[in-house]
Design an enzyme around this catalytic site. Structure first.
Site, short mmCIF file in Angstrom:
data_model
loop_
_atom_site.label_atom_id
_atom_site.label_comp_id
_atom_site.label_asym_id
_atom_site.label_seq_id
_atom_site.Cartn_x
_atom_site.Cartn_y
_atom_site.Cartn_z
N LYS A 137 38.67 67.24 57.50
CA LYS A 137 38.85 68.29 58.52
C LYS A 137 37.95 69.50 58.29
O LYS A 137 37.57 70.19 59.23
CB LYS A 137 40.32 68.72 58.59
N GLY A 195 46.23 73.12 51.45
CA GLY A 195 45.16 72.36 52.11
C GLY A 195 45.01 72.79 53.56
O GLY A 195 45.45 73.87 53.97
#
Ligand code: NAP
Length: 408
Positions: A56, A119
């Protein structure tokens, strides 16, 4: 139009199912290693893709443009190829997570919210929570606020799990104990498989509000599909697709006295619901390599119960099964989270005088009234629903289907 999902390990992804309900485009899984990323993004055959763990953030360096949300989060989960061939990155997890908070019914404004993990999902959740007026605190194994000093956040009102702890197949573990937080009102877990992680099961025990990550997954996919197609999709689709997925993935678990019809109703129900059927007693006998009466003879009831719990641990974390359990599984408290983590539990009730004792060592040696007196409260504490099975097995299966549909 070709769309898909980019990530490293994708075999358990629900995204193809969700996107098949959102649009008529092809949706392909692109499993890539880090060294393949640049070539794939520049030359891959796609018009739009979703991005998942662990790419991502990494994809950003290969994109030509970022939407304001993607820029703010520093993470991209949707990429669209524009007509000139350039790539723009979006972040639809923001919409997904804020939609999940709203669905949970939790009011976060002015409250302390602990976000576990540091994260990509944690960054998105924290930013969304701050915008909603919450005081979000990130708990990281290596951070100032960590798992060894949780007591300084004992005033937290909500916990958000943005770690993979408790996710299939490593179920049954939890990152924190909700009992450390006396003012806790609810727990949100971004994990959606199993439906109830150990953290959510612990929160349920305290009657706290809980929500798993399935709603977020569907909501973010809806916004991604809008970017892929350029067409608005009504928000009502989120609830419809969420219910359909929930129905396909959760297990139906049958409990009840020995001989009450679980193994007869189970296969009929599985056929009706187009699911696989699993009989726990059969699986125990297969695991031991001998019949149930032989297991009792050789290892006694404790040996049988140990084997049974191991079998229920395996079956309970699978998805989309009809599971018939042995009549005594409720005598072991630890079997409840194993069955409930991904399942809705139906208690089949039948007149004691009509119970079959064939091949059932405990039924043969005892009397059913006495067994029922001891076990009744145990069945009650396991059951989500009770179903009468004094008619035909077909009627009982139909009643379960009706309850199931009404509760989606
Ligand atoms: P990530 O970037 O790998 O971050 C996960 C974080 O969890 C890590 O940074 C780490 O933080 C912490 N962590 C990892 N292993 C841990 C362990 N064994 N014990 C305690 N903490 C641990 O992953 P992500 O993309 O943020 O995703 C996190 C979770 O959210 C995953 O389960 C993912 O499936 C889920 N998710 C769901 C949706 C949805 O739509 N429902 C969307 C996105 C993500 P520290 O090192 O700081 O402790």
């Amino acid at each position: 139009m070709k769309c898909g999902l980019l990530g490293r390990k994708l075999s358990h992804s629900y995204s193809p199912k969700i996107h098949s309900m959102l649009g008529s485009y092809d949706y392909v899984l692109f499993e890539k290693e880090p060294e393949e990323l640049e070539y794939f993004l520049k030359n891959g055959d796609f018009s739009g893709i979703n991005v998942t763990i662990p790419y991502k953030k990494k994809v950003i360096e290969y994109l030509d443009d970022l939407s304001p949300a993607a820029k703010e989060m520093g993470a991209v989960n949707t990429i669209v190829r524009r007509s000139d061939g350039s790539l723009i990155g979006h972040n639809t997890d923001c919409f997904g997570f804020s939609s999940m908070v709203k669905k949970s019914g939790l009011q976060v404004a002015g409250k302390k919210v602990l976000v576990l993990g540091s994260g990509g999902a944690s960054a998105t959740a924290s930013a969304v929570l701050q915008k909603m007026g919450a005081h979000a605190v990130i708990i990281s194994r290596s951070g100032e606020s960590n798992y060894d000093n949780l007591h300084i956040h004992a005033d937290a009102s909500v916990i958000v799990n943005a770690t993979p702890v408790g996710m299939y197949p490593d179920t049954g573990i939890s990152p924190v104990n909700p009992d450390l937080f006396p003012k806790l009102e609810g727990v949100l877990d971004l994990i959606y498989n199993p439906a109830r992680t150990q953290l959510l099961l612990d929160a349920e025990k305290r009657n706290l509000k809980t929500e798993n990550g399935l709603w977020m997954l569907v909501a973010q996919a809806k916004e991604s599909a809008e970017w892929f197609t350029g067409q608005k999709i009504p928000d009502t689709r989120i609830a419809e697709i969420y219910s359909a997925l929930k129905s396909q993935t959760e297990n139906v678990v049958l409990i009840g006295m020995p001989g009450c019809g679980k193994s007869t109703v189970g296969p009929i129900l599985a056929k009706k619901m187009q699911r696989r059927f699993a009989d726990a007693d059969t699986a125990v006998a297969e695991k031991a390599g001998i019949s149930i009466p032989e297991i009792f003879e050789k290892f006694g009831e404790p040996g049988f119960r140990e084997l049974e719990t191991a079998v229920l641990a395996e079956l309970g974390k699978q998805s989309g099964l009809v599971i018939a359990t042995g009549g005594g599984c409720v005598t072991m408290e630890q079997n409840y989270p194993l069955l409930h983590q991904n399942g809705c539990i139906f208690w089949l009730q039948r007149e004691l005088s009509t119970l079959s004792s064939e091949g059932r060592p405990l039924s043969k040696s005892g009397n059913p009234e006495q067994m029922y007196r001891i076990r009744k409260s145990m069945y009650q504490s396991f059951a989500d629903h009770t179903v009468d099975n004094n008619g035909t097995a077909e009627e009982c299966a139909q009643k379960i289907c009706s309850i199931w549909e009404a509760n989606l």
